[in-house]
Scaffold this motif. Structure first.
Motif, PDB file in Angstrom:
ATOM      1  N   SER A  10       0.824  -1.211   0.000  1.00 53.99           N
ATOM      2  CA  SER A  10       0.000   0.000   0.000  1.00 53.99           C
ATOM      3  C   SER A  10       0.856   1.259   0.000  1.00 53.99           C
ATOM      4  N   TRP A  11       1.897   1.273   0.813  1.00 49.95           N
ATOM      5  CA  TRP A  11       2.782   2.435   0.850  1.00 49.95           C
ATOM      6  C   TRP A  11       3.564   2.580  -0.447  1.00 49.95           C
ATOM      7  N   LEU A  12       3.991   1.487  -1.018  1.00 52.64           N
ATOM      8  CA  LEU A  12       4.717   1.550  -2.292  1.00 52.64           C
ATOM      9  C   LEU A  12       3.820   2.067  -3.415  1.00 52.64           C
ATOM     10  N   ILE A  13       2.561   1.647  -3.409  1.00 51.80           N
ATOM     11  CA  ILE A  13       1.612   2.138  -4.415  1.00 51.80           C
ATOM     12  C   ILE A  13       1.392   3.637  -4.233  1.00 51.80           C
ATOM     13  N   ALA A  23      -3.073   5.851 -18.020  1.00 54.84           N
ATOM     14  CA  ALA A  23      -3.653   4.553 -17.665  1.00 54.84           C
ATOM     15  C   ALA A  23      -2.932   3.942 -16.462  1.00 54.84           C
ATOM     16  N   THR A  24      -1.612   4.091 -16.415  1.00 52.03           N
ATOM     17  CA  THR A  24      -0.847   3.584 -15.273  1.00 52.03           C
ATOM     18  C   THR A  24      -1.296   4.261 -13.984  1.00 52.03           C
ATOM     19  N   TRP A  25      -1.459   5.582 -14.023  1.00 53.83           N
ATOM     20  CA  TRP A  25      -1.839   6.304 -12.816  1.00 53.83           C
ATOM     21  C   TRP A  25      -3.264   5.959 -12.386  1.00 53.83           C
ATOM     22  N   VAL A  26      -4.192   5.918 -13.344  1.00 54.16           N
ATOM     23  CA  VAL A  26      -5.599   5.638 -12.991  1.00 54.16           C
ATOM     24  C   VAL A  26      -5.736   4.234 -12.399  1.00 54.16           C
ATOM     25  N   LEU A  27      -5.133   3.242 -13.056  1.00 53.95           N
ATOM     26  CA  LEU A  27      -5.216   1.878 -12.515  1.00 53.95           C
ATOM     27  C   LEU A  27      -4.433   1.740 -11.209  1.00 53.95           C
ATOM     28  N   GLY A  28      -3.350   2.498 -11.072  1.00 51.62           N
ATOM     29  CA  GLY A  28      -2.623   2.515  -9.809  1.00 51.62           C
ATOM     30  C   GLY A  28      -3.469   3.085  -8.679  1.00 51.62           C
ATOM     31  N   PHE A  29      -4.268   4.104  -8.987  1.00 51.71           N
ATOM     32  CA  PHE A  29      -5.163   4.689  -7.990  1.00 51.71           C
ATOM     33  C   PHE A  29      -6.244   3.685  -7.585  1.00 51.71           C
ATOM     34  N   ILE A  30      -6.810   3.000  -8.564  1.00 52.12           N
ATOM     35  CA  ILE A  30      -7.803   1.957  -8.259  1.00 52.12           C
ATOM     36  C   ILE A  30      -7.160   0.856  -7.419  1.00 52.12           C
ATOM     37  N   ASN A  31      -5.920   0.522  -7.741  1.00 48.92           N
ATOM     38  CA  ASN A  31      -5.192  -0.482  -6.968  1.00 48.92           C
ATOM     39  C   ASN A  31      -4.987  -0.015  -5.530  1.00 48.92           C
ATOM     40  N   ALA A  88      -6.618  -0.626   0.153  1.00 49.16           N
ATOM     41  CA  ALA A  88      -7.096   0.015   1.384  1.00 49.16           C
ATOM     42  C   ALA A  88      -8.135  -0.837   2.098  1.00 49.16           C
ATOM     43  N   LYS A  89      -8.670  -1.833   1.396  1.00 49.78           N
ATOM     44  CA  LYS A  89      -9.643  -2.726   2.037  1.00 49.78           C
ATOM     45  C   LYS A  89      -8.934  -3.665   3.006  1.00 49.78           C
ATOM     46  N   ASP A  90      -9.710  -4.478   3.669  1.00 53.19           N
ATOM     47  CA  ASP A  90      -9.156  -5.519   4.530  1.00 53.19           C
ATOM     48  C   ASP A  90      -8.223  -6.395   3.708  1.00 53.19           C
ATOM     49  N   VAL A  91      -7.180  -6.891   4.349  1.00 54.55           N
ATOM     50  CA  VAL A  91      -6.163  -7.647   3.627  1.00 54.55           C
ATOM     51  C   VAL A  91      -6.742  -8.882   2.939  1.00 54.55           C
TER      52      VAL A  91
END
Length: 142
Positions: free
Chosen positions: A51-54, A91-99, A104-107
């Motif tokens: 999560s922090w790396l993303i 596209a990289t940024w948008v999909l990275g944001f979705i990722n 951010a959800k439960d593991v």
């Protein structure tokens, strides 16, 4: 003087832009490796690390995206390489944001979607980096 009037616009990355792009790829790749490590060990800290790396990849990616937008606006020909590069970074940024939202959800809820999205984002980041670093050289044709 007449020889320089017919020269093509040489689209190339500024060194700082190249650093931003390389950092984006590196951080997203490290997030993918962290997701793979979580899949192998089920240690929750790997997902936190991903999560922090993303988040870091998104910060560097946002600056690379803004720079790509400026390059696209400044380009003589807005088709071809500058447009493809811009769309790949977007596209990289948008999909990275979705990722990031999925991470951010439960593991337990973030897998395997987070792993799959991390892989897709890395492929897009590699493609953007490839296009970004491959430039037209002096005397080359489009």
């Amino acid at each position: 003087m007449a020889a320089t009037a017919n020269r093509l616009y040489r689209w190339s990355l500024h060194p700082l832009h190249a650093v931003l792009l390389a950092a984006t790829l590196t951080l997203f790749l490290a997030a993918l490796l962290s997701d793979i490590a979580y899949g192998e060990s089920y240690e929750v800290q790997w997902t936190n690390f991903a999560s922090w790396l993303i988040a870091g990849g998104l910060v560097f990616g946002a600056f690379a995206f803004l720079w790509a937008l400026i390059d696209l606006i400044r380009a003589d020909d807005r088709r071809g390489r500058p447009l493809v590069y811009f769309l790949l970074v977007l596209a990289t940024w948008v999909l990275g944001f979705i990722n990031a939202l999925i991470h951010a959800k439960d593991v337990w809820a973030s897998m395997p979607d987070g792993l799959i999205l991390s892989a897709i984002v890395v492929v897009l980041a590699v493609a953007a980096t490839w296009i970004g670093f491959s430039t037209l050289r002096e005397g080359a044709t489009r």
